[in-house]
Design a protein around this motif. Structure first.
Motif, PDB file in Angstrom:
ATOM      1  N   ASP A  19       0.997  -1.117   0.019  1.00 55.04           N
ATOM      2  CA  ASP A  19      -0.039   0.151   0.042  1.00 55.04           C
ATOM      3  C   ASP A  19       0.822   1.408   0.103  1.00 55.04           C
ATOM      4  O   ASP A  19       0.343   2.147   0.098  1.00 55.04           O
ATOM      5  CB  ASP A  19      -0.802  -0.080   1.155  1.00 55.04           C
ATOM      6  CG  ASP A  19      -0.239  -0.257   2.543  1.00 55.04           C
ATOM      7  OD1 ASP A  19       1.230  -0.494   2.589  1.00 55.04           O
ATOM      8  OD2 ASP A  19      -1.135  -0.006   3.597  1.00 55.04           O
ATOM      9  N   THR A  20       2.163   1.209  -0.096  1.00 51.38           N
ATOM     10  CA  THR A  20       3.013   2.223  -0.108  1.00 51.38           C
ATOM     11  C   THR A  20       2.890   3.078  -1.422  1.00 51.38           C
ATOM     12  O   THR A  20       2.923   2.572  -2.617  1.00 51.38           O
ATOM     13  CB  THR A  20       4.317   1.774   0.063  1.00 51.38           C
ATOM     14  OG1 THR A  20       4.564   1.189   1.432  1.00 51.38           O
ATOM     15  CG2 THR A  20       5.442   3.029   0.122  1.00 51.38           C
ATOM     16  N   VAL A  21       2.812   4.406  -1.412  1.00 54.83           N
ATOM     17  CA  VAL A  21       2.536   5.157  -2.640  1.00 54.83           C
ATOM     18  C   VAL A  21       3.783   6.366  -2.405  1.00 54.83           C
ATOM     19  O   VAL A  21       3.955   6.792  -1.275  1.00 54.83           O
ATOM     20  CB  VAL A  21       1.148   5.780  -2.710  1.00 54.83           C
ATOM     21  CG1 VAL A  21       1.124   6.804  -3.816  1.00 54.83           C
ATOM     22  CG2 VAL A  21       0.168   4.684  -2.716  1.00 54.83           C
ATOM     23  N   SER A  29       0.693   2.250  -6.584  1.00 55.55           N
ATOM     24  CA  SER A  29       1.364   2.022  -5.465  1.00 55.55           C
ATOM     25  C   SER A  29       2.087   0.718  -5.617  1.00 55.55           C
ATOM     26  O   SER A  29       2.485   0.275  -6.873  1.00 55.55           O
ATOM     27  CB  SER A  29       0.275   1.465  -4.476  1.00 55.55           C
ATOM     28  OG  SER A  29      -0.234   0.181  -5.077  1.00 55.55           O
ATOM     29  N   VAL A  30       3.177   0.431  -4.483  1.00 57.95           N
ATOM     30  CA  VAL A  30       3.965  -0.857  -4.750  1.00 57.95           C
ATOM     31  C   VAL A  30       3.164  -2.190  -5.346  1.00 57.95           C
ATOM     32  O   VAL A  30       3.425  -2.888  -6.016  1.00 57.95           O
ATOM     33  CB  VAL A  30       4.753  -1.149  -3.350  1.00 57.95           C
ATOM     34  CG1 VAL A  30       5.146  -2.480  -3.448  1.00 57.95           C
ATOM     35  CG2 VAL A  30       5.510  -0.180  -2.983  1.00 57.95           C
ATOM     36  N   GLY A  31       2.183  -2.114  -4.438  1.00 59.51           N
ATOM     37  CA  GLY A  31       1.039  -3.302  -4.752  1.00 59.51           C
ATOM     38  C   GLY A  31       0.634  -3.354  -6.184  1.00 59.51           C
ATOM     39  O   GLY A  31       0.511  -4.271  -7.124  1.00 59.51           O
ATOM     40  N   ILE A 150       9.634   4.046  -5.390  1.00 56.35           N
ATOM     41  CA  ILE A 150       8.446   4.252  -4.511  1.00 56.35           C
ATOM     42  C   ILE A 150       9.047   4.248  -2.983  1.00 56.35           C
ATOM     43  O   ILE A 150       8.557   4.880  -2.133  1.00 56.35           O
ATOM     44  CB  ILE A 150       7.403   3.528  -4.579  1.00 56.35           C
ATOM     45  CG1 ILE A 150       6.901   3.828  -6.155  1.00 56.35           C
ATOM     46  CG2 ILE A 150       6.229   3.447  -3.734  1.00 56.35           C
ATOM     47  CD1 ILE A 150       5.845   2.637  -6.613  1.00 56.35           C
ATOM     48  N   LEU A 151       9.660   3.072  -2.580  1.00 57.36           N
ATOM     49  CA  LEU A 151       9.948   2.832  -1.151  1.00 57.36           C
ATOM     50  C   LEU A 151      11.073   3.701  -0.651  1.00 57.36           C
ATOM     51  O   LEU A 151      11.325   3.785   0.558  1.00 57.36           O
ATOM     52  CB  LEU A 151      10.264   1.334  -1.035  1.00 57.36           C
ATOM     53  CG  LEU A 151       9.217   0.301  -1.440  1.00 57.36           C
ATOM     54  CD1 LEU A 151       9.660  -1.056  -1.398  1.00 57.36           C
ATOM     55  CD2 LEU A 151       8.265   0.291  -0.400  1.00 57.36           C
ATOM     56  N   LYS A 152      11.822   4.296  -1.534  1.00 61.20           N
ATOM     57  CA  LYS A 152      12.798   5.528  -1.032  1.00 61.20           C
ATOM     58  C   LYS A 152      12.198   6.442  -0.154  1.00 61.20           C
ATOM     59  O   LYS A 152      12.894   7.271   0.457  1.00 61.20           O
ATOM     60  CB  LYS A 152      13.618   5.949  -2.060  1.00 61.20           C
ATOM     61  CG  LYS A 152      14.722   4.865  -2.747  1.00 61.20           C
ATOM     62  CD  LYS A 152      15.262   5.582  -3.878  1.00 61.20           C
ATOM     63  CE  LYS A 152      16.341   4.537  -4.582  1.00 61.20           C
ATOM     64  NZ  LYS A 152      17.096   5.092  -5.782  1.00 61.20           N
ATOM     65  N   SER A 153      10.979   6.641  -0.515  1.00 58.25           N
ATOM     66  CA  SER A 153      10.382   7.798   0.167  1.00 58.25           C
ATOM     67  C   SER A 153      10.515   7.816   1.789  1.00 58.25           C
ATOM     68  O   SER A 153      10.478   6.910   2.423  1.00 58.25           O
ATOM     69  CB  SER A 153       8.892   8.071  -0.319  1.00 58.25           C
ATOM     70  OG  SER A 153       8.075   6.781   0.169  1.00 58.25           O
TER      71      SER A 153
END
Length: 153
Positions: A19-21, A29-31, A150-153
């Motif tokens: 659910d990470t955006v 999103s990642v998903g 995305i996950l770098k946020s």
């Protein structure tokens, strides 16, 4: 197919962050990127399995040569995913795990396919088994990089 299986395992490791955006990296999103990648692989594998290898005909395709062979990179934001492989509805951890399970089942006998099993790509024309593997690696890696951004946020 070993490299693709490794990337699929990497996608699986990112499911917890579904659910990470991060709108600076992507509107999805990642998903969304995981589901899109899994759907793409699954649909292409199914197309190869149902193809008639005797109908495969190689022909030169400049876009394929440029993107897949020369650059080995898909440019970001230039092409919209076909509706068939765009995730629809709500994405959950459970739905991603189910998609992953189904994909692994579908991939189980990939190695037994004829070398001229193929699928018709909308821009690159017919891709036989080896070219399909290369494209799936390229495509999956493209979305894996987006997921990491995305996950770098």
């Amino acid at each position: 197919m070993e490299k693709l299986n490794h990337l699929i395992a990497e996608l699986e490791s990112k499911i917890a962050n579904y659910d990470t955006v991060n709108l600076e990296a992507s509107t999805g999103s990642v998903g969304w990127h995981i589901e899109h990648s899994l759907k793409t692989i699954d649909q292409i594998v199914t197309a190869c399995k149902t193809s008639n290898p005797s109908e495969y005909k190689w022909k030169f395709n400049f876009k394929r040569f440029l993107i897949v062979d020369l650059l080995n990179k898909i440019p970001r934001g230039k092409v919209k995913a076909p509706k068939l492989v765009r995730p629809e509805g709500e994405i959950s951890k459970e739905s991603l795990e189910l998609s992953l399970k189904n994909l692994k089942h579908n991939l189980a006998n990939w190695n037994q396919l004829d070398k001229n099993a193929y699928f018709q790509h909308p821009f690159f024309d017919d891709l036989n088994k080896k070219a399909t593997e290369n494209f799936l690696l390229l495509h999956t890696n493209h979305h894996f990089k987006i997921i990491n951004d995305i996950l770098k946020s």
